[in-house]
Design a protein around this motif. Structure first.
Motif, PDB file in Angstrom:
ATOM      1  N   LYS A  26       0.869  -1.004   0.025  1.00  0.00           N
ATOM      2  CA  LYS A  26      -0.220   0.169  -0.025  1.00  0.00           C
ATOM      3  C   LYS A  26       0.805   1.242  -0.003  1.00  0.00           C
ATOM      4  O   LYS A  26       2.011   1.172   0.523  1.00  0.00           O
ATOM      5  CB  LYS A  26      -0.868  -0.016   1.049  1.00  0.00           C
ATOM      6  CG  LYS A  26      -2.017  -1.194   1.180  1.00  0.00           C
ATOM      7  CD  LYS A  26      -3.039  -0.954   2.220  1.00  0.00           C
ATOM      8  CE  LYS A  26      -4.222  -2.035   2.485  1.00  0.00           C
ATOM      9  NZ  LYS A  26      -4.690  -1.818   1.098  1.00  0.00           N
ATOM     10  N   ALA A  49       0.823   5.300   0.455  1.00  0.00           N
ATOM     11  CA  ALA A  49       0.223   6.668   1.025  1.00  0.00           C
ATOM     12  C   ALA A  49       1.078   7.910   1.424  1.00  0.00           C
ATOM     13  O   ALA A  49       2.397   7.801   1.715  1.00  0.00           O
ATOM     14  CB  ALA A  49      -0.606   6.364   2.280  1.00  0.00           C
ATOM     15  N   ARG A  57      -4.937  13.080  -8.961  1.00  0.00           N
ATOM     16  CA  ARG A  57      -4.509  11.908  -8.242  1.00  0.00           C
ATOM     17  C   ARG A  57      -3.440  12.607  -7.076  1.00  0.00           C
ATOM     18  O   ARG A  57      -3.608  11.580  -5.934  1.00  0.00           O
ATOM     19  CB  ARG A  57      -4.032  10.871  -8.938  1.00  0.00           C
ATOM     20  CG  ARG A  57      -5.364  10.204  -9.707  1.00  0.00           C
ATOM     21  CD  ARG A  57      -4.936   9.194 -10.741  1.00  0.00           C
ATOM     22  NE  ARG A  57      -5.976   8.329 -11.322  1.00  0.00           N
ATOM     23  CZ  ARG A  57      -5.770   7.629 -12.359  1.00  0.00           C
ATOM     24  NH1 ARG A  57      -4.682   7.670 -13.105  1.00  0.00           N
ATOM     25  NH2 ARG A  57      -6.941   6.886 -12.923  1.00  0.00           N
ATOM     26  N   GLU A  88      -5.290  14.222  -4.331  1.00  0.00           N
ATOM     27  CA  GLU A  88      -6.092  13.416  -3.560  1.00  0.00           C
ATOM     28  C   GLU A  88      -5.307  12.512  -2.521  1.00  0.00           C
ATOM     29  O   GLU A  88      -5.743  12.418  -1.338  1.00  0.00           O
ATOM     30  CB  GLU A  88      -6.874  12.262  -4.351  1.00  0.00           C
ATOM     31  CG  GLU A  88      -7.858  11.304  -3.757  1.00  0.00           C
ATOM     32  CD  GLU A  88      -8.586  10.397  -4.641  1.00  0.00           C
ATOM     33  OE1 GLU A  88      -9.308   9.596  -3.975  1.00  0.00           O
ATOM     34  OE2 GLU A  88      -8.231  10.418  -5.848  1.00  0.00           O
ATOM     35  N   MET A  89      -4.186  12.068  -2.989  1.00  0.00           N
ATOM     36  CA  MET A  89      -3.183  11.419  -2.062  1.00  0.00           C
ATOM     37  C   MET A  89      -2.580  12.335  -0.789  1.00  0.00           C
ATOM     38  O   MET A  89      -2.740  12.002   0.420  1.00  0.00           O
ATOM     39  CB  MET A  89      -1.941  10.813  -2.659  1.00  0.00           C
ATOM     40  CG  MET A  89      -2.512   9.634  -3.621  1.00  0.00           C
ATOM     41  SD  MET A  89      -1.049   8.691  -4.203  1.00  0.00           S
ATOM     42  CE  MET A  89      -0.501   7.957  -2.606  1.00  0.00           C
ATOM     43  N   LYS A 137      -5.137   9.379   1.768  1.00  0.00           N
ATOM     44  CA  LYS A 137      -5.639   7.875   1.738  1.00  0.00           C
ATOM     45  C   LYS A 137      -4.584   7.040   1.283  1.00  0.00           C
ATOM     46  O   LYS A 137      -3.459   7.559   0.628  1.00  0.00           O
ATOM     47  CB  LYS A 137      -6.803   8.156   0.582  1.00  0.00           C
ATOM     48  CG  LYS A 137      -6.541   8.673  -0.928  1.00  0.00           C
ATOM     49  CD  LYS A 137      -7.298   8.209  -1.841  1.00  0.00           C
ATOM     50  CE  LYS A 137      -7.558   6.832  -2.260  1.00  0.00           C
ATOM     51  NZ  LYS A 137      -8.505   6.614  -3.401  1.00  0.00           N
ATOM     52  N   SER A 138      -4.677   5.835   1.237  1.00  0.00           N
ATOM     53  CA  SER A 138      -3.763   4.944   0.737  1.00  0.00           C
ATOM     54  C   SER A 138      -4.215   4.185  -0.349  1.00  0.00           C
ATOM     55  O   SER A 138      -5.523   4.190  -0.801  1.00  0.00           O
ATOM     56  CB  SER A 138      -3.251   3.855   1.714  1.00  0.00           C
ATOM     57  OG  SER A 138      -4.560   2.904   2.243  1.00  0.00           O
ATOM     58  N   ILE A 139      -3.400   3.840  -1.355  1.00  0.00           N
ATOM     59  CA  ILE A 139      -3.957   3.204  -2.594  1.00  0.00           C
ATOM     60  C   ILE A 139      -3.316   1.798  -2.823  1.00  0.00           C
ATOM     61  O   ILE A 139      -2.253   1.449  -1.923  1.00  0.00           O
ATOM     62  CB  ILE A 139      -3.472   4.038  -3.819  1.00  0.00           C
ATOM     63  CG1 ILE A 139      -2.166   4.156  -4.218  1.00  0.00           C
ATOM     64  CG2 ILE A 139      -4.357   5.362  -3.914  1.00  0.00           C
ATOM     65  CD1 ILE A 139      -1.632   4.729  -5.514  1.00  0.00           C
TER      66      ILE A 139
END
Length: 286
Positions: free
Chosen positions: A142, A144, A170, A173-174, A179-181
């Motif tokens: 993950k 973030a 994007r 957003e991070m 948030k984690s992706i």
């Protein structure tokens, strides 16, 4: 390690090995702390990667993490202690070197570095990933930038680089949500090159699919002319950092053209093709 002109600088944070010809493997090694970095560890890594760039026999490096994390960022306990000393008016040296977090997040360098992301790449770990040349990740990895959740900012170089790599929406957003992706999302976004299977819980580092994939990439790189690898990478980095394709092309030709033409490897590559045999590369003198 007697094949080296000089021995690598000692490391207390990382474990260094040479698992294949011309390849250096660096394992971030504080697994109980999710490989969070100390300031001393970062300066050790800066010395290590400077040594790597200057060691003729080495052509590619890989970084990965021990345990279940790649790197969870800065050691917050050390950071808190440093803030307290500053609040008392004590002089504090910078916590990271000029080459950025882990000596990698702002590194230009000369030779490629591959990330084998085995788990969490948060904060500074994500900043490292954003600036490396190639990235492979285990499926459960993950990514973030949770800095905003702690009142700090990812200021080690990742924000402008992520805006270019994955686009402003994007990257925003991070950075703004924290948030984690997942690894699959990171690949879809163009942040990483490939996703591998996860390793068994008790697997040795060299047995992990993500490290094996990184070693395969490294082998493909070291099979090529070391001069061509160095100069090709310089052209990509120049275009990425400068933003002007034409200016980067001009600088590449002016700075590297003569060195390539005068080097033994260019002539060896052309001769080997004419003689229908594999080329016999020599260590780069660039």
């Amino acid at each position: 390690m007697s094949q080296f002109k000089r021995q690598p600088p000692p490391q207390s944070y990382a474990v260094v090995s040479f698992p294949a010809p011309h390849v250096m493997l660096v394992i971030f090694n504080r697994p109980k702390a999710l490989n969070s970095m100390t300031s001393s560890g970062q300066y050790e890594l800066e010395s290590l990667f400077a040594w790597y760039d200057n060691e003729p026999t080495l052509r590619c490096a890989i970084v990965t993490g021990a345990g279940r994390a790649f790197c969870a960022g800065m050691d917050l306990k050390e950071w808190n202690a440093s803030n307290a000393r500053r609040a008392r008016g004590e002089l504090e040296p910078p916590m990271m070197p000029r080459s950025g977090f882990g000596a990698l997040s702002r590194r230009h360098g000369k030779k490629p570095v591959i990330a084998a992301v085995n788990g969490l790449a948060f904060g500074g770990g994500m900043e490292i990933v954003a600036n490396l040349d190639l990235v492979v990740a285990a499926r459960s990895a993950k990514f973030a930038l949770p800095e905003a959740k702690r009142g700090v900012v990812a200021m080690a170089g990742s924000l402008p680089r992520l805006a270019r790599t994955i686009g402003r929406p994007r990257a925003t957003e991070m950075a703004l949500t924290g948030k984690s992706i997942t690894a699959d999302e990171a690949r879809e976004w163009g942040l990483i090159n490939a996703v591998t299977d996860d390793a068994a819980g008790d697997a040795e580092v060299l047995e992990r699919p993500v490290v094996k994939a990184a070693l395969e990439l490294a082998a493909s790189i070291v099979d090529n002319s070391p001069d061509s690898v160095i100069i090709s990478r310089a052209g990509i980095v120049a275009g990425y950092e400068d933003g002007s394709s034409e200016n980067a092309s001009r600088l590449l030709s002016e700075n590297w053209g003569s060195a390539l033409d005068d080097g033994q490897n260019l002539h060896e590559g052309v001769l080997a093709f004419a003689e229908k045999r594999p080329p016999r590369w020599v260590d780069s003198k660039l």
